[in-house]
Design a protein around this motif. Sequence first.
Motif, PDB file in Angstrom:
ATOM      1  N   GLN A  25       8.555   0.283  -4.842  1.00  0.00           N
ATOM      2  CA  GLN A  25       7.536  -1.079  -4.946  1.00  0.00           C
ATOM      3  C   GLN A  25       7.986  -1.990  -3.805  1.00  0.00           C
ATOM      4  O   GLN A  25       6.889  -2.392  -3.427  1.00  0.00           O
ATOM      5  N   LYS A  26       9.232  -1.993  -3.267  1.00  0.00           N
ATOM      6  CA  LYS A  26       9.508  -2.979  -2.151  1.00  0.00           C
ATOM      7  C   LYS A  26       8.723  -2.334  -0.855  1.00  0.00           C
ATOM      8  O   LYS A  26       8.206  -3.207  -0.231  1.00  0.00           O
TER       9      LYS A  26
ATOM     10  N   LYS B 286       5.160  -2.968  -1.004  1.00  0.00           N
ATOM     11  CA  LYS B 286       4.531  -4.565  -0.906  1.00  0.00           C
ATOM     12  C   LYS B 286       5.066  -4.992   0.580  1.00  0.00           C
ATOM     13  O   LYS B 286       4.471  -5.962   0.951  1.00  0.00           O
ATOM     14  N   THR B 287       5.573  -4.203   1.509  1.00  0.00           N
ATOM     15  CA  THR B 287       5.762  -4.719   2.834  1.00  0.00           C
ATOM     16  C   THR B 287       4.441  -4.791   3.601  1.00  0.00           C
ATOM     17  O   THR B 287       4.249  -5.370   4.677  1.00  0.00           O
ATOM     18  N   ASN B 288       3.285  -4.148   3.237  1.00  0.00           N
ATOM     19  CA  ASN B 288       2.028  -4.068   3.664  1.00  0.00           C
ATOM     20  C   ASN B 288       1.057  -4.832   2.864  1.00  0.00           C
ATOM     21  O   ASN B 288       0.739  -4.189   1.655  1.00  0.00           O
ATOM     22  N   LYS B 289       0.575  -5.867   3.152  1.00  0.00           N
ATOM     23  CA  LYS B 289      -0.594  -6.813   2.267  1.00  0.00           C
ATOM     24  C   LYS B 289       0.131  -6.586   0.919  1.00  0.00           C
ATOM     25  O   LYS B 289      -0.936  -6.636  -0.125  1.00  0.00           O
ATOM     26  N   ASN B 290       1.051  -7.116   0.791  1.00  0.00           N
ATOM     27  CA  ASN B 290       1.908  -7.010  -0.769  1.00  0.00           C
ATOM     28  C   ASN B 290       1.389  -5.867  -1.693  1.00  0.00           C
ATOM     29  O   ASN B 290       1.135  -6.096  -2.809  1.00  0.00           O
ATOM     30  N   GLY B 291       1.031  -4.730  -1.184  1.00  0.00           N
ATOM     31  CA  GLY B 291       1.131  -3.693  -1.791  1.00  0.00           C
ATOM     32  C   GLY B 291      -0.347  -3.383  -2.367  1.00  0.00           C
ATOM     33  O   GLY B 291      -0.503  -2.709  -3.288  1.00  0.00           O
ATOM     34  N   GLU B 292      -1.241  -4.157  -1.857  1.00  0.00           N
ATOM     35  CA  GLU B 292      -2.722  -4.037  -2.416  1.00  0.00           C
ATOM     36  C   GLU B 292      -3.497  -3.036  -1.748  1.00  0.00           C
ATOM     37  O   GLU B 292      -4.849  -2.970  -2.031  1.00  0.00           O
TER      38      GLU B 292
ATOM     39  N   VAL C 203       2.668  -3.062  -9.339  1.00  0.00           N
ATOM     40  CA  VAL C 203       2.029  -2.983  -7.990  1.00  0.00           C
ATOM     41  C   VAL C 203       2.089  -1.249  -7.625  1.00  0.00           C
ATOM     42  O   VAL C 203       1.146  -0.936  -6.999  1.00  0.00           O
TER      43      VAL C 203
ATOM     44  N   TYR D  78      -1.271   0.979  -7.393  1.00  0.00           N
ATOM     45  CA  TYR D  78      -1.447   1.737  -6.297  1.00  0.00           C
ATOM     46  C   TYR D  78      -1.695   3.465  -6.469  1.00  0.00           C
ATOM     47  O   TYR D  78      -2.538   4.173  -6.037  1.00  0.00           O
TER      48      TYR D  78
END
Length: 214
Positions: A135-136, A139-145, A181, A185
């Motif tokens: 998950q970390k 989330k490094t890219n656009k908060n995982g969205e 997240v 995904y």
Amino acid sequence: MLSKCRVLYFNIKGKAQLIRLLLHDQGITFTDDVVDKKDWPAMKPTLNLLFGQMPAFWEGDFHLVQTGAILRYLSRKHDTYGSNDTEASLIDMAYDGVEDLYQRYIRMVYGADFENGKAKFLAETLPDLILPTLQKLLKTNKNGEGFLVGDKISFADYHLFQFLDALMDLSASACLEAFPVLKAYYERIKARPNISKFLASDLNQKRTFNNAGH
């Protein structure tokens, strides 16, 4: 015109599933050939596979083995390797990081005491290490969205999705509820039309994730 593609592997999901996901998602026609595990020892010498391993891939007369090499070859041709060198490097990093964690799962699955190993994996390794790290990473890219890197799917995403899919099969109730997240995904990738169609197919449904029976 793309030459006819062929994938050869055991009749399980395993590492070939990453290649299958990419090919299906990108709308690339291919032959999904299988080798029965009992036939492999006799068949192996006849295939002339470098390193003697599958999955194996052919595009016309061009032949590759090694999952990462196959994925990178296809990704360079079909625009699933980022938009520039920086993104390509981040995709490489993400793929390798997912693979490191995936190997923990593989060691557990093929361990001598699967049931006890599974219990510890689900109680400790998965919630304390694997899922928080994944998950970390996401989330490094656009908060995982979106995707792991940039604005489009990459071969690292196919690896992450396949890993999550295997974990959900191992124990859906123990997996993603605490990691929203990652869960969102997983559902997004699963809903991609060509992936959804492939996952629902009889061919895919009949395959286990590995030769250990899970």
